[in-house]
Scaffold this motif. Structure first.
Motif, PDB file in Angstrom:
ATOM      1  N   ARG A 192       5.328  -6.263 -10.204  1.00 57.82           N
ATOM      2  CA  ARG A 192       5.723  -5.500  -9.011  1.00 57.82           C
ATOM      3  C   ARG A 192       5.667  -4.005  -9.294  1.00 57.82           C
ATOM      4  O   ARG A 192       5.146  -3.221  -8.499  1.00 57.82           O
ATOM      5  N   HIS A 193       6.237  -3.583 -10.409  1.00 59.03           N
ATOM      6  CA  HIS A 193       6.232  -2.157 -10.764  1.00 59.03           C
ATOM      7  C   HIS A 193       4.812  -1.654 -10.973  1.00 59.03           C
ATOM      8  O   HIS A 193       4.458  -0.548 -10.530  1.00 59.03           O
ATOM      9  N   LEU A 194       3.992  -2.437 -11.649  1.00 58.78           N
ATOM     10  CA  LEU A 194       2.636  -1.989 -11.967  1.00 58.78           C
ATOM     11  C   LEU A 194       1.757  -1.935 -10.725  1.00 58.78           C
ATOM     12  O   LEU A 194       0.922  -1.041 -10.582  1.00 58.78           O
ATOM     13  N   ARG A 195       1.949  -2.876  -9.794  1.00 55.47           N
ATOM     14  CA  ARG A 195       1.203  -2.793  -8.522  1.00 55.47           C
ATOM     15  C   ARG A 195       1.612  -1.540  -7.758  1.00 55.47           C
ATOM     16  O   ARG A 195       0.766  -0.869  -7.142  1.00 55.47           O
ATOM     17  N   ALA A 196       2.919  -1.235  -7.775  1.00 52.42           N
ATOM     18  CA  ALA A 196       3.393  -0.020  -7.088  1.00 52.42           C
ATOM     19  C   ALA A 196       2.778   1.226  -7.728  1.00 52.42           C
ATOM     20  O   ALA A 196       2.385   2.173  -7.029  1.00 52.42           O
ATOM     21  N   ALA A 197       2.685   1.230  -9.048  1.00 52.59           N
ATOM     22  CA  ALA A 197       2.096   2.377  -9.749  1.00 52.59           C
ATOM     23  C   ALA A 197       0.633   2.546  -9.360  1.00 52.59           C
ATOM     24  O   ALA A 197       0.182   3.646  -9.002  1.00 52.59           O
ATOM     25  N   LEU A 198      -0.126   1.475  -9.411  1.00 50.48           N
ATOM     26  CA  LEU A 198      -1.556   1.558  -9.107  1.00 50.48           C
ATOM     27  C   LEU A 198      -1.808   1.830  -7.637  1.00 50.48           C
ATOM     28  O   LEU A 198      -2.845   2.405  -7.263  1.00 50.48           O
ATOM     29  N   GLY A 199      -0.863   1.456  -6.775  1.00 46.46           N
ATOM     30  CA  GLY A 199      -1.002   1.738  -5.349  1.00 46.46           C
ATOM     31  C   GLY A 199      -0.902   3.208  -5.001  1.00 46.46           C
ATOM     32  O   GLY A 199      -1.237   3.615  -3.880  1.00 46.46           O
ATOM     33  N   LEU A 200      -0.445   4.032  -5.945  1.00 51.68           N
ATOM     34  CA  LEU A 200      -0.338   5.479  -5.707  1.00 51.68           C
ATOM     35  C   LEU A 200      -1.700   6.175  -5.811  1.00 51.68           C
ATOM     36  O   LEU A 200      -1.835   7.331  -5.388  1.00 51.68           O
TER      37      LEU A 200
END
Length: 614
Positions: free
Chosen positions: A124-132
């Motif tokens: 979840r955290h890594l998807r949020a990071a890459l979504g930036l």
């Protein structure tokens, strides 16, 4: 207000996007964002934008660009984002306003969750990071500073993608990972870590032949483009796939990829400095290490005792450890250690080889053979080697890798000119902190007890030297009734070095730390340089000339050149501008103490600066 550099440069206020249409304005904004909350001089901005080829009107162009940026921000009700400070400009940025900072925090949260086995949370955290990310970082910036920053941010993005793959492999999502990993490997065909994750996903999906074909193609590309065999991670995984190793099955190792059958991957970095402050420019200059590809890169961090060389090296290494998956080595060479002799290269090589090959590995007994074996072991690895407290180039030379994408970070009190001249090390001189950086360090240490005016006076009395500032901060933290202003007054009223040296933590941890640090450099000097250092404590004013040094020694200026160069090489004095030298007040205090102990009775009255001997 939020800003973005993970794509085209953007600034978005509550009322909508801020127009930053001019390329130079975008470059200026991007650089200020990268240096947020610190003062950036016009000279730094000119170097960043034009790369040393700035026009004669560079300063006026920068002034105009800053004015127009301020006007654009003011039109959206933002008056104090870019402020003028003594010496330059400062962009004020909160923790949640820059997409690159948010990206870093999400990645760290994902890494921490994965380390504790919470793979869904990590994903979840890594998807949020890459979504930036909105495309290539700094897409619309062509200034000189942009390309190295783009490469660094791309590497961080790739690491985040690999961490996300690890989390999703651990969750059993191997089937749906394959298309994305194929595309990523097409974009970065020699990136072995991506190839390994694709191979594992293919194997777990039952595509064993596809996994072996991925290994074969990556091996061929590495040989063709870089002249290298694959590293241990890919080779070990390929062998495991050929053997049908049960350890590769989903659920058996929480998605991990085996990397070595001989020894644990070295991860030897010591504890990172807490409350590390400033040094953003120096950290950026170390980016050349992370960009190492076809041959080793080396940076030499040199500076006086207590200036924070080891802290900088360790902090940078921790921040970038993921870029060196094949090992992070740390070796204290004891070049200036009162309790131990400088480390012998053969002893260091034995330790390094055993950490690579296992405790029982046979190590050659000759330094040349051991160095050759070490170079062979590192030839296909992306590893980081931190060589701390080096005394000489001869001590360092046998420890250097010969080829491959390794990085070497050397710290020393000496300039080690031989490493620069013959091995191509990039020198990075580390001076005292700036006033703003010293304030940042004290703020991190003191928190709510921070008194800006008192801290500024205290920082000046500590000569902006990190070791002195940390000693002062420790005293303030332990004595709740003492203020920064009061402590600064103590230092002003007496011998600042003696006052700081007297701050013990009750267990000898700080007692005499500064004098001990200076003493190690002083005792390494030759007799003439030691005497000149002592006598320089008699010089009034902020700096001195070679003629002054010659007069103190009673020799000609030509004869004084050797001791002057030796003091410069040891970073006990610094040449501020051609023909003008100086030393900071704490070193001057140490020199005065040495003079009183070793030449009692010598003083200004006895030293009327005699004419040089002819």
């Amino acid at each position: 207000m939020r800003f973005g550099i993970l794509g085209p440069v953007e600034a978005v206020a509550d009322g909508g996007p801020v127009s930053v249409a001019q390329p130079r304005h975008r470059a200026l904004l991007a650089y200020l964002l990268l240096q947020a909350n610190r003062v950036v001089t016009p000279a730094q901005l000119a170097e960043a934008i034009w790369g040393g080829a700035e026009p004669a009107t560079a300063r006026s162009q920068i002034h105009v660009a800053v004015s127009r940026l301020r006007r654009a921000l003011r039109d959206h009700g933002l008056d104090d984002v870019i402020v003028t400070r003594p010496g330059g400009y400062r962009l004020a940025l909160a923790d949640d306003q820059l997409d690159a900072d948010l990206f870093d925090r999400q990645v760290e949260a994902g890494r921490a969750a994965a380390g504790q086995g919470r793979h869904e949370e990590a994903a979840r955290h890594l998807r949020a990071a890459l979504g930036l990310w909105r495309g290539q970082a700094l897409t619309d910036v062509t200034a000189a500073f942009a390309e190295p920053v783009r490469r660094r941010l791309l590497e961080q993005r790739l690491i985040a993608q690999e961490l996300l793959c690890d989390a999703e492999l651990a969750l059993g999502c191997h089937d749906r990972l394959i298309p994305g990993l194929r595309r990523l490997l097409e974009e970065h065909p020699t990136r072995e870590r991506v190839a390994c994750r694709l191979m594992l996903a293919q194997y777990r999906a039952g595509l064993h032949l596809d996994a072996l074909e991925t290994a074969r193609r990556t091996r061929a590309l590495l040989a063709e483009e870089q002249g290298l065999d694959p590293g241990p991670e890919l080779s070990t995984l390929e062998t495991a796939i050929l053997n049908g190793d049960l350890a590769l099955d989903a659920g058996s190792r929480a998605g991990g990829v085996p990397v070595s059958s001989a020894a644990t991957t070295p991860a030897q970095l010591p504890f990172d400095v807490q409350g590390f402050a400033g040094r953003r420019r120096e950290l950026d200059r170390l980016a050349v290490l992370a960009d190492a590809s076809d041959r080793p890169a080396m940076v030499l961090v040199a500076g006086t005792a207590g200036v924070g060389k080891t802290a900088l090296a360790v902090h940078w290494a921790h921040r970038h450890r993921d870029r060196f998956p094949d090992g992070q080595f740390f070796v204290d060479l004891h070049g200036f250690d009162a309790a131990r002799a400088p480390a012998e290269p053969l002893d260091v090589l034995r330790r390094l080889l055993r950490s690579l090959d296992g405790a029982d590995a046979a190590v050659p007994q000759e330094v040349e053979e051991a160095a050759a074996l070490f170079r062979s072991r590192l030839a296909r690895r992306r590893a980081l080697l931190v060589l701390d407290d080096a005394r000489s180039a001869e001590q360092v030379r046998p420890l250097l890798p010969g080829s491959g994408p390794c990085a070497v970070l050397v710290t020393s009190r000496n300039q080690l000119r031989g490493l620069v001249a013959h091995e191509g090390a990039r020198p990075l001189h580390l001076g005292p902190l700036t006033e703003a950086e010293a304030g940042e360090l004290l703020r991190a240490a003191l928190g709510e007890r921070m008194d800006e005016a008192g801290a500024a006076r205290l920082a000046r009395r500590c000569a902006y030297l990190p070791l002195a500032l940390r000693i002062a901060a420790a005293r303030l933290s332990c004595d709740r009734h003492l203020t920064a202003a009061g402590y600064a007054a103590e230092l002003a009223d007496g011998d600042a070095l003696a006052v700081l040296d007297g701050q013990s933590d009750g267990q000898g941890g700080l007692d005499g730390a500064l004098s001990s640090a200076f003493g190690l450099s002083y005792r390494a000097l030759g007799p003439a340089a030691r005497r000149l250092f002592r006598l320089l404590s008699l010089v009034s004013g902020q700096d001195f000339t070679p003629a002054t040094a010659a007069a103190l020694l009673g020799v000609t200026p030509g004869e004084a050149r050797g001791p002057l160069d030796e003091l410069c090489a040891a970073h006990l004095i610094a040449e501020h501008r051609p023909g003008r030298y100086g030393m900071h007040e704490l070193l001057r205090g140490y020199a005065a103490g040495r003079l009183a102990d070793e030449e009692p009775g010598t003083g200004r009255a006895a030293y009327p600066f005699p004419r040089p001997r002819r």
